[in-house]
Motif scaffolding. Structure first.
Motif, PDB file in Angstrom:
ATOM      1  N   VAL A   1       0.843  -1.197   0.000  1.00  0.00           N
ATOM      2  CA  VAL A   1       0.000   0.000   0.000  1.00  0.00           C
ATOM      3  C   VAL A   1       0.880   1.250   0.000  1.00  0.00           C
ATOM      4  O   VAL A   1       0.666   2.197  -0.775  1.00  0.00           O
ATOM      5  CB  VAL A   1      -0.938   0.003   1.224  1.00  0.00           C
ATOM      6  CG1 VAL A   1      -1.729   1.307   1.280  1.00  0.00           C
ATOM      7  CG2 VAL A   1      -1.892  -1.182   1.182  1.00  0.00           C
ATOM      8  N   ALA A   2       1.889   1.257   0.872  1.00  0.00           N
ATOM      9  CA  ALA A   2       2.794   2.407   0.952  1.00  0.00           C
ATOM     10  C   ALA A   2       3.580   2.576  -0.341  1.00  0.00           C
ATOM     11  O   ALA A   2       3.740   3.696  -0.851  1.00  0.00           O
ATOM     12  CB  ALA A   2       3.746   2.234   2.143  1.00  0.00           C
ATOM     13  N   ASN A   3       4.072   1.483  -0.888  1.00  0.00           N
ATOM     14  CA  ASN A   3       4.875   1.570  -2.107  1.00  0.00           C
ATOM     15  C   ASN A   3       4.065   2.091  -3.286  1.00  0.00           C
ATOM     16  O   ASN A   3       4.535   2.929  -4.067  1.00  0.00           O
ATOM     17  CB  ASN A   3       5.454   0.193  -2.448  1.00  0.00           C
ATOM     18  CG  ASN A   3       6.516  -0.254  -1.462  1.00  0.00           C
ATOM     19  OD1 ASN A   3       7.202   0.571  -0.866  1.00  0.00           O
ATOM     20  ND2 ASN A   3       6.644  -1.549  -1.280  1.00  0.00           N
ATOM     21  N   GLN A   4       2.835   1.587  -3.447  1.00  0.00           N
ATOM     22  CA  GLN A   4       2.030   2.038  -4.575  1.00  0.00           C
ATOM     23  C   GLN A   4       1.556   3.474  -4.389  1.00  0.00           C
ATOM     24  O   GLN A   4       1.453   4.221  -5.367  1.00  0.00           O
ATOM     25  CB  GLN A   4       0.857   1.083  -4.796  1.00  0.00           C
ATOM     26  CG  GLN A   4       1.319  -0.262  -5.361  1.00  0.00           C
ATOM     27  CD  GLN A   4       0.173  -1.188  -5.719  1.00  0.00           C
ATOM     28  OE1 GLN A   4      -0.731  -1.388  -4.924  1.00  0.00           O
ATOM     29  NE2 GLN A   4       0.229  -1.782  -6.893  1.00  0.00           N
ATOM     30  N   ALA A   5       1.300   3.881  -3.157  1.00  0.00           N
ATOM     31  CA  ALA A   5       0.971   5.293  -2.922  1.00  0.00           C
ATOM     32  C   ALA A   5       2.149   6.180  -3.319  1.00  0.00           C
ATOM     33  O   ALA A   5       1.966   7.276  -3.863  1.00  0.00           O
ATOM     34  CB  ALA A   5       0.612   5.507  -1.453  1.00  0.00           C
ATOM     35  N   ARG A   6       3.351   5.711  -3.063  1.00  0.00           N
ATOM     36  CA  ARG A   6       4.553   6.478  -3.398  1.00  0.00           C
ATOM     37  C   ARG A   6       4.724   6.629  -4.908  1.00  0.00           C
ATOM     38  O   ARG A   6       5.091   7.693  -5.403  1.00  0.00           O
ATOM     39  CB  ARG A   6       5.784   5.805  -2.786  1.00  0.00           C
ATOM     40  CG  ARG A   6       7.079   6.606  -2.908  1.00  0.00           C
ATOM     41  CD  ARG A   6       8.260   5.828  -2.360  1.00  0.00           C
ATOM     42  NE  ARG A   6       8.134   5.597  -0.927  1.00  0.00           N
ATOM     43  CZ  ARG A   6       7.986   4.390  -0.363  1.00  0.00           C
ATOM     44  NH1 ARG A   6       7.945   3.309  -1.126  1.00  0.00           N
ATOM     45  NH2 ARG A   6       7.882   4.268   0.935  1.00  0.00           N
ATOM     46  N   ILE A   7       4.451   5.563  -5.666  1.00  0.00           N
ATOM     47  CA  ILE A   7       4.744   5.624  -7.096  1.00  0.00           C
ATOM     48  C   ILE A   7       3.610   6.248  -7.911  1.00  0.00           C
ATOM     49  O   ILE A   7       3.868   6.855  -8.949  1.00  0.00           O
ATOM     50  CB  ILE A   7       5.087   4.220  -7.657  1.00  0.00           C
ATOM     51  CG1 ILE A   7       3.870   3.289  -7.637  1.00  0.00           C
ATOM     52  CG2 ILE A   7       6.263   3.624  -6.903  1.00  0.00           C
ATOM     53  CD1 ILE A   7       4.100   1.963  -8.343  1.00  0.00           C
ATOM     54  N   PHE A   8       2.362   6.130  -7.446  1.00  0.00           N
ATOM     55  CA  PHE A   8       1.247   6.613  -8.269  1.00  0.00           C
ATOM     56  C   PHE A   8       1.198   8.140  -8.359  1.00  0.00           C
ATOM     57  O   PHE A   8       0.505   8.673  -9.231  1.00  0.00           O
ATOM     58  CB  PHE A   8      -0.082   6.073  -7.750  1.00  0.00           C
ATOM     59  CG  PHE A   8      -0.324   4.623  -8.096  1.00  0.00           C
ATOM     60  CD1 PHE A   8       0.211   4.066  -9.243  1.00  0.00           C
ATOM     61  CD2 PHE A   8      -1.093   3.810  -7.274  1.00  0.00           C
ATOM     62  CE1 PHE A   8      -0.005   2.735  -9.568  1.00  0.00           C
ATOM     63  CE2 PHE A   8      -1.322   2.474  -7.591  1.00  0.00           C
ATOM     64  CZ  PHE A   8      -0.779   1.940  -8.742  1.00  0.00           C
ATOM     65  N   VAL A   9       1.884   8.852  -7.454  1.00  0.00           N
ATOM     66  CA  VAL A   9       1.907  10.317  -7.546  1.00  0.00           C
ATOM     67  C   VAL A   9       3.010  10.817  -8.471  1.00  0.00           C
ATOM     68  O   VAL A   9       3.069  12.013  -8.761  1.00  0.00           O
ATOM     69  CB  VAL A   9       2.081  10.956  -6.144  1.00  0.00           C
ATOM     70  CG1 VAL A   9       0.931  10.574  -5.240  1.00  0.00           C
ATOM     71  CG2 VAL A   9       3.414  10.559  -5.517  1.00  0.00           C
ATOM     72  N   LEU A  10       3.877   9.925  -8.951  1.00  0.00           N
ATOM     73  CA  LEU A  10       5.011  10.372  -9.751  1.00  0.00           C
ATOM     74  C   LEU A  10       4.579  10.855 -11.129  1.00  0.00           C
ATOM     75  O   LEU A  10       4.958  11.941 -11.567  1.00  0.00           O
ATOM     76  CB  LEU A  10       6.028   9.229  -9.901  1.00  0.00           C
ATOM     77  CG  LEU A  10       6.650   8.713  -8.602  1.00  0.00           C
ATOM     78  CD1 LEU A  10       7.551   7.522  -8.887  1.00  0.00           C
ATOM     79  CD2 LEU A  10       7.446   9.816  -7.907  1.00  0.00           C
ATOM     80  N   ARG A  11       3.797  10.046 -11.840  1.00  0.00           N
ATOM     81  CA  ARG A  11       3.321  10.381 -13.187  1.00  0.00           C
ATOM     82  C   ARG A  11       1.859   9.934 -13.308  1.00  0.00           C
ATOM     83  O   ARG A  11       1.588   8.808 -13.706  1.00  0.00           O
ATOM     84  CB  ARG A  11       4.159   9.665 -14.253  1.00  0.00           C
ATOM     85  CG  ARG A  11       5.656   9.916 -14.190  1.00  0.00           C
ATOM     86  CD  ARG A  11       6.049  11.190 -14.904  1.00  0.00           C
ATOM     87  NE  ARG A  11       7.487  11.333 -14.955  1.00  0.00           N
ATOM     88  CZ  ARG A  11       8.254  10.913 -15.947  1.00  0.00           C
ATOM     89  NH1 ARG A  11       7.687  10.286 -16.970  1.00  0.00           N
ATOM     90  NH2 ARG A  11       9.555  11.111 -15.927  1.00  0.00           N
ATOM     91  N   PRO A  12       0.904  10.794 -12.972  1.00  0.00           N
ATOM     92  CA  PRO A  12      -0.504  10.381 -12.992  1.00  0.00           C
ATOM     93  C   PRO A  12      -0.966   9.845 -14.347  1.00  0.00           C
ATOM     94  O   PRO A  12      -1.856   8.994 -14.409  1.00  0.00           O
ATOM     95  CB  PRO A  12      -1.251  11.668 -12.618  1.00  0.00           C
ATOM     96  CG  PRO A  12      -0.265  12.468 -11.839  1.00  0.00           C
ATOM     97  CD  PRO A  12       1.063  12.163 -12.444  1.00  0.00           C
ATOM     98  N   GLU A  13      -0.376  10.333 -15.435  1.00  0.00           N
ATOM     99  CA  GLU A  13      -0.806   9.890 -16.759  1.00  0.00           C
ATOM    100  C   GLU A  13      -0.216   8.541 -17.152  1.00  0.00           C
ATOM    101  O   GLU A  13      -0.557   7.989 -18.213  1.00  0.00           O
ATOM    102  CB  GLU A  13      -0.405  10.943 -17.815  1.00  0.00           C
ATOM    103  CG  GLU A  13       1.054  10.935 -18.214  1.00  0.00           C
ATOM    104  CD  GLU A  13       1.997  11.547 -17.171  1.00  0.00           C
ATOM    105  OE1 GLU A  13       3.213  11.545 -17.405  1.00  0.00           O
ATOM    106  OE2 GLU A  13       1.496  12.029 -16.128  1.00  0.00           O
ATOM    107  N   ALA A  14       0.666   7.998 -16.309  1.00  0.00           N
ATOM    108  CA  ALA A  14       1.351   6.740 -16.654  1.00  0.00           C
ATOM    109  C   ALA A  14       1.259   5.737 -15.510  1.00  0.00           C
ATOM    110  O   ALA A  14       2.191   4.973 -15.276  1.00  0.00           O
ATOM    111  CB  ALA A  14       2.810   7.022 -17.001  1.00  0.00           C
TER     112      ALA A  14
END
Length: 401
Positions: free
Chosen positions: A313-326
């Motif tokens: 959960v923490a890892n995916q929250a971290r990565i999903f804010v990096l590039r919302p379009e990707a």
């Protein structure tokens, strides 16, 4: 809709994990060694990793409803072939193919995040992962019990029917979505690799999950051999019961998601990595055998499940804010690394068990978790050092005042 998508995540991912509990039954029926039978579970995870890399990027390119339905229909076909497999080679090939198409959760989660308000994304991700966890853990209970009653082929055939029903439901209920990208398929695949090179936070999250998931897979692949071997001499249903206890972790991911929404992913990652290290110590109690040993195995696997899934959960929250379009491509890079780690963990777990017994498996779990924890602590220490070296702002001059 979130409940339906959580169920879809659980049903789909269960097809990757239920072979772990029936590998002793496969070995006995096909007259092969337990280590050879464990290749079925390893092939499913390798297929899943391949499917994540090759198919999940399509979530940024193809409307979600037809993509999800097509993958589920292909999964149904793979399960039917596996259930009728006359030899280990056919079973391993069908298992790998099924794993490749059972990537529905990795398309559903980015889709749901894109449809959710930013302050609710952690909670929604946690809810979807709770469904995924339920599928992972209850799959072992399902296959261990049904396999003991009706043989190892029955879980495959029952799962094929359930997946087909799910495909029909999603065809009617999944909302129409517009893909954010018009890139060609080769460009989509290349983009996942470019993101892995260009985004340090993505690489860090990949490392955390790959190492912890390696220990998780090593423990779950080996525990069936341990419990059904000379140490305990029990049947596959006991492995399913241990997994049923571990299903308690599905209630922890929504809590982790809400904590991530409030405090960010870093505190949650730290607690989860510490929990993974502690789980290796608890799992050593399985050497006590008897009722005490079974309690230690159940408690250790529950703790490891919680650490792995809440950490995700923490890892995916971290990565999903990096590039919302990707988001699908980010998830492709992340989950490919995670499942490559899981596949290596399954392979190493069987060999550690053969060479060093259950203590060797516990050591492998501990080493994997400590590597991730050290990486996290080194990053935290580096941030403190950078903050300490940063000069204090100068006091305003009288003129400035």
């Amino acid at each position: 809709m979130i409940l339906l998508l959580a169920v879809a995540c659980g049903v789909a991912v269960a097809d990757v994990y239920f072979p772990q509990a029936i590998s002793p039954l496969v070995a006995a029926d096909l007259a092969i060694s337990p280590g050879s039978a464990a290749l079925v579970a390893t092939a499913a995870q390798l297929g899943y990793a391949a499917g994540i890399f090759l198919l999940v990027p399509l979530g940024d390119r193809v409307p979600h409803r037809p993509l999800l339905v097509t993958l589920l229909v292909l999964t149904c076909g793979g399960l039917l072939i596996a259930g009728a497999a006359p030899s280990l080679a056919v079973l391993v090939a069908a298992s790998a193919a099924t794993g490749a198409t059972t990537v529905v959760p990795q398309i559903v989660i980015p889709m749901a995040v894109g449809l959710t308000a930013p302050d609710r994304r952690g909670a929604v991700t946690g809810t979807l992962l709770s469904g995924l966890i339920g599928g992972i853990l209850l799959a072992r209970t399902f296959s261990g019990t049904v396999g003991a009653w009706l043989g190892w082929r029955a879980p495959y055939l029952v799962a094929a029917g359930v997946v087909l029903v799910l495909a029909l439901v999603l065809a009617a209920k999944v909302p129409v979505t517009t893909p954010p990208s018009r890139q060609r398929y080769p460009a989509l695949l290349a983009e996942s690799l470019r993101l892995l090179r260009s985004e340090p936070e993505l690489r860090r999250s990949c490392f955390y999950q790959a190492t912890v998931f390696a220990g998780f897979s090593a423990a779950w692949t080996s525990v069936a051999l341990f419990v059904t071997g000379p140490a305990y001499g029990m049947g596959a249903p006991v492995v399913g019961l241990i997994a049923l206890v571990g299903a308690g972790s599905m209630f922890c991911t929504p809590v982790a998601g809400r904590r991530v929404d409030r405090s960010g992913p870093e505190p949650v990652s730290l607690v989860c990595l510490l929990g993974a290290v502690l789980s290796a110590v608890v799992l050593l109690g399985g050497l006590a055998r008897g009722a005490l040993g079974l309690v230690a195995l159940a408690a250790g696997l529950l703790l490891l499940d919680i650490a792995m899934q809440a950490g995700q959960v923490a890892n995916q929250a971290r990565i999903f804010v990096l590039r919302p379009e990707a988001r699908s491509r980010l998830n492709t890079a992340y989950m490919t690394c995670a499942f490559l780690g899981g596949s290596v963990g399954s392979w190493l777990g069987v060999r550690a068990y053969r060479s060093l017994g259950w203590a060797g498996v516990c050591t492998l779990v501990a080493v994997a978790a400590v590597l991730a924890l050290l990486r996290h602590l080194l990053r935290a220490g580096g941030q403190v050092a950078v903050t300490a070296d940063r000069p204090e702002p100068a006091a305003p001059t009288p003129a400035a005042r």
